[in-house]
Design a protein around this motif. Structure first.
Motif, mmCIF file in Angstrom:
data_model
loop_
_atom_site.group_PDB
_atom_site.id
_atom_site.type_symbol
_atom_site.label_atom_id
_atom_site.label_comp_id
_atom_site.label_asym_id
_atom_site.label_seq_id
_atom_site.Cartn_x
_atom_site.Cartn_y
_atom_site.Cartn_z
ATOM 1 N N SER A 67 1.342 -10.219 0.744
ATOM 2 C CA SER A 67 0.464 -11.028 1.597
ATOM 3 C C SER A 67 -0.300 -12.074 0.783
ATOM 4 O O SER A 67 -0.639 -13.139 1.295
ATOM 5 N N THR A 68 -0.573 -11.747 -0.465
ATOM 6 C CA THR A 68 -1.312 -12.701 -1.302
ATOM 7 C C THR A 68 -0.511 -13.979 -1.531
ATOM 8 O O THR A 68 -1.048 -15.080 -1.517
ATOM 9 N N LYS A 72 0.571 -7.995 -4.193
ATOM 10 C CA LYS A 72 0.784 -7.826 -2.743
ATOM 11 C C LYS A 72 1.497 -9.032 -2.148
ATOM 12 O O LYS A 72 1.110 -10.168 -2.402
#
Length: 410
Positions: free
Chosen positions: A161-162, A159
């Motif tokens: 966002s990670t 992801k």
DNA sequence: AAGACGGGGAG
DNA sequence: CTCCCAGTCTT
């Protein structure tokens, strides 16, 4: 997370790196251009693969200005076999931008560097930290793995966002005045010790406070969702032996400027149905090629199969041999066709001959010249072994072509 | 968020 | 076989 554990990590890792770092070509100095080129080449590509390309590239294009001034085909040729060819085009576009806007000097400016073509969050951080020692994060796959393990983070690293979260941690770990070495230390650890499959924890400089290891999860981390398997595509390809003025040559074509393998050369091929006999597939290919080029080709047999897997497509290629069928009467060549003996094969061959006949008439009427003499579209070309050195081929086609010439030699 | 975009080495 | 590598860009 306590300050101690972070402090420990940064100090020990930096000391370890300065002791054991590899002697790599792009570590000879901090020339921002050299760092830039190395970081682009290293995207999704192993160090050992990059080294010879890097040496050749820097010898050929030693400065930003020389890269900017070079013909694009030469840059692409230097990239031949490395993959992700838009990297090469973007790198040169970036070099031209640096020449035009910054007088040929890579700017010590995060925003300016990050705006260069092909430079994303990782690469801008790598350039700023390694070349200018600025405290920017450079979070790649290695860093996400190392930090996921050290801090026992279970976020899915697939992801986007990670990565942002890990960047925040990475910045907070950078020791004062040592951004370049520390970021490289992080990646060096991921490459040499904290490896994906079987990390060598016992040699790790920070194992005693590695939360992932302390939890016994070092092999489960990082968490990452699996990629979808590539879709399969069956393709019929053909190597056409030239005759007359093109004797000893084969027909190749250049791919479009955008998309997969953009601007690279290949021999003709066509997406076909999953089913279909050799004769039928070769026939479709012959018709398609006739429409595109006016050439009448005569398939003479199956040369080989070639599988090639991209990250999102799996090409299963059936590669045929062909020559330029002069007259239609010869189309049913006796010895050559592998399907000879099968009734359906013969039927298809007959169909091909009939169609070729019709096509020949059309073409002759339209151009009043023999089809094989007609002017080729600009992106088609007859080439011999030597002309191959001028053109850029993806490895897939390079291998097949080399094998073809090796076989036809004796 | 998901797909496009190469190729190869390791286990 | 599977994984994934010093990722970025486009949709």
């Amino acid at each position: 997370m306590t300050v101690d554990v972070k402090q420990f990590f940064s100090t020990e890792l930096l000391a370890w790196y300065r002791l054991v770092k590899r002697d790599l070509p792009w570590r000879k100095n901090r020339d921002p251009y050299r760092v830039w080129v190395s970081e682009i080449m290293l995207q999704q590509t192993r160090v050992d693969t990059v080294i010879p390309y890097y040496e050749r590239f820097m010898a050929k294009f030693p400065t930003v200005r020389e890269l900017a001034a070079a013909p694009e085909e030469e840059v692409l040729k230097s990239w031949e076999g490395l993959g992700y060819y838009s990297r090469a085009r973007n790198l040169q576009a970036g070099a031209r931008e640096v020449v035009e806007r910054y007088g040929g000097i890579v700017p010590d400016d995060k925003t300016a560097v990050a705006s260069l073509k092909g430079v994303g969050p990782y690469t801008s951080g790598a350039i700023m930290s390694i070349a200018f020692n600025r405290p920017e994060p450079a979070v790649d796959g290695n860093v996400m793995r190392v930090l996921s393990r050290y801090f026992c983070l279970e976020d899915d690293i697939a992801k986007p966002s990670t990565r942002v979260g890990i960047e925040k941690r990475a910045v907070s770990l950078i020791p004062e005045g040592a951004a370049g070495d520390f970021n490289q230390a992080l990646m060096e650890l991921g490459a040499l010790v904290c490896t994906p499959k079987s990390p060598v924890c016992l040699t790790c400089p920070v194992m005693e406070h590695c939360a992932g290891r302390l939890a016994g999860k070092e092999t489960e981390l990082p968490v990452k969702t699996k990629a979808k398997p590539p879709r399969e595509e069956l393709r019929a390809a053909v190597i056409i032996a030239g005759s007359g003025e093109h004797a000893g040559k084969v027909l190749v074509r250049q791919r479009p400027a955008k998309g997969l393998l953009a601007q690279m050369w290949e021999f003709p091929h066509l997406l076909v149905d999953e089913h279909g006999e050799d004769a039928a597939l070769a026939d479709k290919l012959a018709r398609s090629l006739h429409e595109e080029t006016g050439l009448l080709i005569r398939p003479t047999g199956r040369l080989m199969d070639a599988d090639h897997v991209f990250s999102h497509i799996h090409w299963k290629m059936k590669i045929y041999e062909a020559d330029l069928g002069a007259a239609v009467t010869g189309a049913g060549s006796e010895k050559a066709w592998p399907a000879a003996g099968s009734a359906s094969g013969r039927a298809a061959q007959t169909l091909y001959a009939a169609e070729a006949s019709a096509a020949y008439e059309d073409s002759a009427a339209a151009s009043s010249a023999a089809p094989s003499r007609a002017k080729l579209p600009a992106h088609y070309r007859w080439i011999g072994r030597e002309e191959m050195e001028q053109l850029t081929f993806p490895n897939l086609f390079l291998r097949v072509l080399n094998q073809y010439w090796a076989n036809s030699k004796r």
